[in-house]
Write a protein that holds these residues in place. Structure first.
Motif, mmCIF file in Angstrom:
data_model
loop_
_atom_site.group_PDB
_atom_site.id
_atom_site.type_symbol
_atom_site.label_atom_id
_atom_site.label_comp_id
_atom_site.label_asym_id
_atom_site.label_seq_id
_atom_site.Cartn_x
_atom_site.Cartn_y
_atom_site.Cartn_z
ATOM 1 N N ASP A 1 0.847 -1.188 0.000
ATOM 2 C CA ASP A 1 0.000 0.000 0.000
ATOM 3 C C ASP A 1 0.886 1.244 0.000
ATOM 4 O O ASP A 1 2.111 1.147 -0.125
ATOM 5 N N THR B 1 -9.516 3.594 3.061
ATOM 6 C CA THR B 1 -8.879 2.478 2.366
ATOM 7 C C THR B 1 -9.771 1.253 2.484
ATOM 8 O O THR B 1 -10.553 1.121 3.436
ATOM 9 N N ARG C 1 -4.280 2.990 8.007
ATOM 10 C CA ARG C 1 -3.082 2.990 7.178
ATOM 11 C C ARG C 1 -2.102 4.039 7.685
ATOM 12 O O ARG C 1 -2.498 5.163 8.035
#
Length: 600
Positions: free
Chosen positions: A188, A325, A383
């Motif tokens: 990611d 996300t 994240r």
């Protein structure tokens, strides 16, 4: 008699050599002399007139690892080169090749191949890997029963088709008979979490696969090894803000800032086309709103990744809050027990989920679909905060130890509540004298042509015009004889004409040779840059046929696609080609580095 008189170089090439060696230290000059001597020897022993690199002998290929990377913003390149250094240090033979420089005729001979590739936007390959991806997907791709491979995909999980190109290549290589050595990595925006373990595993497997080769391999680098700069992504420079100026008018619904930061004493260098990385912090009101929505205490201590900080500090400086996300959305759906959220995660709801991600932030999900989170589980699920990259709007040869940016302050209302972008608010809120954490991210595929006689066409609506301000400054400083053509668009002439006075002065002085404008909302029918491009189709095609370089910067989801479609139509009409041939012609320009895009 001068050295220039004795030189066998043509007169027009001598200034290029002088510019190349300017500022190089002794080590770099020694390396350059050896590299050029090696090129001369190679050409002397090759067949006269041959332009094709010979295919490497099979024995050499079997004892070597090839790392191919496809990179849009530089992350895949950085990781591929890191892997190359690790493999070299282990005494193994390796070559690291950008996808558009990889000779596909060698693919059927490869025995060990690693691919590091990013996914752009809605499942698109980076520009430098388009041809390779198309080749592998075509009927021309060879059977690869003797190949062992691994793939590291890079992506952004705020897009529904996360790491789609990495998965696509993995599946295609398998279908061609290749043997996957280990699972495809899917990194990611917080690359290191997945990339570092993958790189370690990749090195271990390279040792196993090449263990029969010589213990000490000779590796010939394609470029001189550079010492790492003092300031970089993991150790940013605190750049004082010199100027924070709004450059849209009072009537504009957009707040675009021209920012100037000092790099004095940093030693940081950049070229036109490069990007400035910004490490933002989250706005305190947003952090407070998240804590309130979850009824959590900001002072609660949280341990993660071997560190302990307060929850407030994690949310302010280490975690992403302005972008949703898929992993966090899925985790929240499970905690909430909300069937509607679970349905949105199904393949049939991909478009609906994509639309939701384009509007909602983490706070919107927490407020509209309540669920219970602990401080530890929240930090683990969110994240990590990643830096934002902004195209540099200045030429360092003109502004010296400064760097300029053109930043659109993302500030809007959703159902009556304020929302904003992390980095744009961070920058817009900086007062002159305050510092921002920055680093340079090179973008070699978006640099100016080395030949100053080449014409350039620049398409940059909105803040996409930023790098072209740098281009025009640099070309003027170089005394380039090539023509500069800019196509710029925005909603309104009177309030949204960014850098209007500079462009008009550049036209007057001859630094800019043509300027086409598209102000979409100044008339009943909306006019965008692609419409101006189509109107000038004959001239565009003639410039490209004459060797011009074409650059596109700005929105990837709509503008860049529409511009590309328009270019296909122009080449079809004025080049008397079929649509397929026009696409192939443009792909050749991409491979040649004459059609470059910096899109986001």
């Amino acid at each position: 008699m001068t050295a220039a008189t004795l030189s066998p170089l043509p007169e027009d090439k001598q200034p290029l050599v002088a510019r190349l060696v300017e500022g190089l230290d002794v080590d770099a000059l020694h390396w350059l002399s050896g590299y050029v001597a090696g090129m001369a020897a190679q050409r002397q022993t090759s067949v006269k007139g041959a332009a094709v690199e010979p295919i490497a002998p099979a024995a050499e290929v079997q004892a070597r690892l090839t790392v191919v990377y496809g990179s849009q913003t530089g992350n895949a390149k950085r990781l591929a080169e890191d892997l190359g250094r690790r493999v070299t240090a282990a005494g193994l033979a390796v070559r690291v090749v950008r996808a558009d420089a990889y000779p596909v005729r060698e693919l059927k001979q490869e025995r060990l191949l690693y691919v590091v590739i990013s996914t752009q936007g809605d499942a698109e390959p980076p520009d430098d890997a388009r041809a390779l991806v198309e080749f592998l997907g075509s009927a021309r791709a060879p059977k690869l029963e003797d190949l062992r491979y691994a793939v590291l995909g890079l992506g952004d999980s705020s897009y529904p088709q996360f790491c789609a190109i990495g998965r696509q290549l993995d599946e295609r290589l398998t279908s061609l008979g290749a043997h996957r050595l280990f699972a495809t990595g899917e990194a990611d925006v917080d690359l290191e979490t997945v990339a570092q373990p993958w790189l370690e595993h990749a090195l271990q497997q390279a040792r196993e696969q090449l263990k029969t080769s010589a213990p000490s391999a000779k590796v010939t680098p394609l470029r001189t090894a550079r010492s790492s700069p003092i300031w970089h992504r993991e150790q940013p420079f605190a750049a004082p803000l010199l100027l924070n100026q709004r450059i849209t008018g009072r009537g504009s619904d957009r707040d675009v800032r021209h920012l100037e930061l000092s790099l004095e004493g940093s030693g940081l260098r950049y070229a036109p086309g490069d990007a400035l990385g910004i490490w933002p912090t989250q706005s305190p009101p947003l952090v407070d709103a998240v804590l309130k929505a979850l009824q959590l205490e900001g002072d609660a201590p949280v341990q993660a990744n071997g560190e302990e900080h307060s929850l407030r500090m994690w949310l302010s400086e280490r975690r992403e809050l302005t972008q949703l996300t898929r992993p966090f959305f899925a985790a929240h759906a499970e905690r909430s027990g909300d069937d509607h959220l679970r349905e949105l995660l199904s393949p049939a709801s991909r478009d609906a989920l994509s639309h939701l991600f384009s509007r909602w932030q983490v706070l919107d999900l927490l407020q509209r679909h309540p669920a219970s989170w602990t401080a530890d589980s929240l930090v683990a699920a969110l994240r990590p905060l990643a830096p934002r990259l902004y195209s540099i709007a200045s030429s360092q040869s003109v502004v010296g130890e400064e760097v300029h940016l053109t930043v659109s302050h993302v500030d809007y209302s959703l159902d009556g509540e304020a929302r904003w972008g992390a980095a744009s608010r961070y920058l817009a809120a900086r007062a002159e004298g305050e510092s921002a954490s920055v680093f340079i991210e090179a973008n070699e595929r978006f640099h100016l042509p080395s030949d100053n006689d080449r014409d350039i066409i620049m398409i940059g609506p909105g803040t996409g015009v930023a790098p072209f301000r740098a281009f025009v400054q640099e070309r003027a400083e170089r005394g380039a004889s090539g023509r500069n053509w800019l196509l710029f668009g925005n909603p309104h002439f009177y309030s949204d004409f960014l850098y209007q006075a500079e462009w008009q002065q550049a036209l007057k002085s001859g630094q800019l040779h043509r300027l086409d404008l598209a102000f979409s909302r100044d008339q009943a029918d909306k006019i965008y840059v692609q419409h101006r491009l189509r109107e000038q189709g004959r001239r565009v095609y003639d410039w490209l046929e004459g060797g011009a370089h074409l650059y596109v910067c700005g929105d990837a989801s709509r503008m860049a696609r529409d511009v590309h479609k328009t270019l296909i139509a122009i080449v079809t009409e004025h080049g008397n080609r079929t649509t397929e041939d026009a696409e192939a012609w443009l792909n050749q320009l991409i491979q040649q580095g004459r059609y470059a895009r910096d899109v986001y």
